[in-house]
Design an enzyme around this catalytic site. Structure first.
Site, short mmCIF file in Angstrom:
data_model
loop_
_atom_site.label_atom_id
_atom_site.label_comp_id
_atom_site.label_asym_id
_atom_site.label_seq_id
_atom_site.Cartn_x
_atom_site.Cartn_y
_atom_site.Cartn_z
N ASP A 165 9.05 6.18 -24.59
CA ASP A 165 9.46 4.91 -23.97
C ASP A 165 8.71 3.75 -24.61
O ASP A 165 8.19 2.87 -23.92
CB ASP A 165 9.21 4.95 -22.47
CG ASP A 165 9.99 3.87 -21.72
OD1 ASP A 165 10.98 3.34 -22.28
OD2 ASP A 165 9.62 3.56 -20.57
N PHE A 191 0.49 -6.59 -9.69
CA PHE A 191 1.14 -7.44 -10.69
C PHE A 191 2.40 -6.84 -11.28
O PHE A 191 3.10 -7.49 -12.06
CB PHE A 191 0.16 -7.81 -11.81
CG PHE A 191 -0.35 -6.66 -12.64
CD1 PHE A 191 0.32 -6.27 -13.79
CD2 PHE A 191 -1.52 -6.01 -12.29
CE1 PHE A 191 -0.16 -5.22 -14.57
CE2 PHE A 191 -2.02 -4.97 -13.07
CZ PHE A 191 -1.33 -4.58 -14.22
N ALA A 192 2.73 -5.60 -10.90
CA ALA A 192 3.98 -5.00 -11.37
C ALA A 192 4.29 -3.80 -10.50
O ALA A 192 3.40 -3.24 -9.84
CB ALA A 192 3.88 -4.59 -12.83
N GLY A 245 7.31 -0.27 -10.10
CA GLY A 245 8.50 0.47 -10.49
C GLY A 245 9.14 1.10 -9.26
O GLY A 245 8.87 0.69 -8.12
N ALA A 246 9.95 2.12 -9.48
CA ALA A 246 10.65 2.76 -8.38
C ALA A 246 9.69 3.41 -7.39
O ALA A 246 9.88 3.33 -6.18
CB ALA A 246 11.63 3.80 -8.93
N HIS A 247 8.65 4.07 -7.91
CA HIS A 247 7.71 4.77 -7.04
C HIS A 247 6.26 4.35 -7.29
O HIS A 247 5.36 4.84 -6.59
CB HIS A 247 7.83 6.28 -7.23
CG HIS A 247 9.19 6.83 -6.93
ND1 HIS A 247 9.69 6.89 -5.64
CD2 HIS A 247 10.16 7.31 -7.74
CE1 HIS A 247 10.91 7.40 -5.68
NE2 HIS A 247 11.21 7.67 -6.93
N SER A 248 6.01 3.49 -8.27
CA SER A 248 4.64 3.16 -8.66
C SER A 248 4.38 1.66 -8.55
O SER A 248 5.31 0.85 -8.64
CB SER A 248 4.37 3.62 -10.09
OG SER A 248 4.51 5.01 -10.21
N LYS A 301 -2.79 2.19 -11.47
CA LYS A 301 -1.41 2.59 -11.21
C LYS A 301 -1.41 3.58 -10.06
O LYS A 301 -2.02 4.65 -10.15
CB LYS A 301 -0.80 3.23 -12.45
CG LYS A 301 0.61 3.77 -12.26
CD LYS A 301 1.09 4.45 -13.54
CE LYS A 301 2.46 5.07 -13.39
NZ LYS A 301 2.90 5.73 -14.65
#
Length: 335
Positions: A166, A45-46, A48-51, A66
């Site tokens: 973050d 469902f999502a 990132g660059a490496h995950s 994750k």
């Protein structure tokens, strides 16, 4: 849903290490070990660059998984070393953060090039998704209730010597009871070692000016981000809308730009926002103080239906007023 097949075989897991036939985790402690025989992986469902983030079930409970895979072509191996370092740090920190307003850690496992972290799954998604779906202004009592959840979670995180770095609506999740929880500690760090780990962390729209300038990083960067989140809940818009991240970074760091606070925002809320996003870290409150101020706001709404009594403290000089209020009801912080 499917078994974690791509990352493990029957003989050996691709995310665990074995010692004399016993599965051990990254920390070599049973409480961090993920039993992959009880893990099911669903849809992504999502990412990132490496995950990548997947829906899943672990020990018959819904979870978020994750996974991070080191790219095959890493040259000197620096990307792999960095990703493993981030993974180890996230597991170490998250596994020790037990609080109702922090996402619950379930387990972790690793065998390079694959790493995974399992956390509870919060069915209502992120605060970002909620704000987008709502598409308008949130009633003041709900704003304060939501802000309290975030502030309580962050007060605990800071009490454990951890800086998130973050904090933003994407990293705040909501469960079925509409309790908000702080999540994604992928670039979090210990408050004693953040400077050495300052590796491009954070997201510019919520990033404190001292982080943008790569100066000393304290826990007050999270308070700054909270000020932007509180503004976003009041204004119903994304901070610095219409500007790209580089423009935001330049304007915040060099021009001290902040979003315009709506004219109908109560003076006490406006003052708290401005105190949190102050350009001077030392003048920003601690999260434990923010909690006490928000509790005062909540009590005022419950008894009077408004914040008029509190606004009398801020009507002349809202910055001085909220600082006085913080010092009066929330200093020193006590548990």
């Amino acid at each position: 849903m499917k078994i974690f097949g791509k990352l493990k075989s029957k003989k050996d897991s691709a995310c665990t290490k074995r010692s004399n036939g016993k599965v051990v985790s990254v920390e070599s402690t049973d409480e961090l070990t993920a039993d992959l025989s009880r893990l099911l992986i669903g849809l992504k469902f999502a990412q990132g660059a490496h995950s990548q983030l997947y829906h899943g079930r672990y020990k018959d409970e819904p979870v978020a998984v994750k996974t991070t895979r080191v790219p095959d072509d890493t040259g000197d191996g620096s990307i792999g070393a960095r990703l493993e370092k981030l993974f180890t740090r996230e597991v170490t920190l998250l596994s020790r953060l037990h609080h109702p307003n922090v996402v619950k850690f379930k387990g972790a496992c690793r065998k390079p090039p694959v790493f995974c972290i399992i956390t509870e799954y919060l069915s209502e998604g992120s605060l970002r998704a909620y704000l987008h779906k709502l598409g308008g202004i949130i009633p003041l009592p709900k704003v304060i209730s939501m802000a309290l959840d975030i502030a309580r979670g962050m007060a605990f995180v800071h009490s454990q010597g951890v800086i998130h770095r973050d904090l933003k609506p994407e990293n705040i999740l909501i469960n079925q009871d509409f309790k908000l929880k702080v999540a994604d500690f992928g670039i979090a760090c210990r408050d004693t070692s953040c400077d050495a780990l300052a590796d491009g962390a954070g997201t510019y729209r919520w990033m404190a000016p001292e982080m943008i300038k790569s100066k000393s990083c304290s826990r007050k960067v999270d308070v700054y981000a909270f000020g932007l989140i509180l503004w976003e809940m009041v204004a119903g818009r994304i901070p610095f809308e219409g500007m790209n991240p580089v423009q935001v970074a330049f304007a915040v760091a060099n021009k001290n730009l902040r979003p315009a606070i709506p004219g109908d925002c109560p003076a006490a809320i406006k003052a708290l926002i401005q105190q949190c996003w102050s350009s001077q870290p030392d003048t920003r409150p601690e999260f434990c103080q923010v909690v006490k101020v928000l509790e005062q706001f909540e009590a005022s709404l419950a008894s009077d239906g408004n914040l008029d009594k509190l606004q009398s403290l801020t009507c002349q000089d809202h910055r001085k007023g909220i600082f006085h209020l913080i010092q009066k009801i929330a200093h020193p912080c006590t548990s």
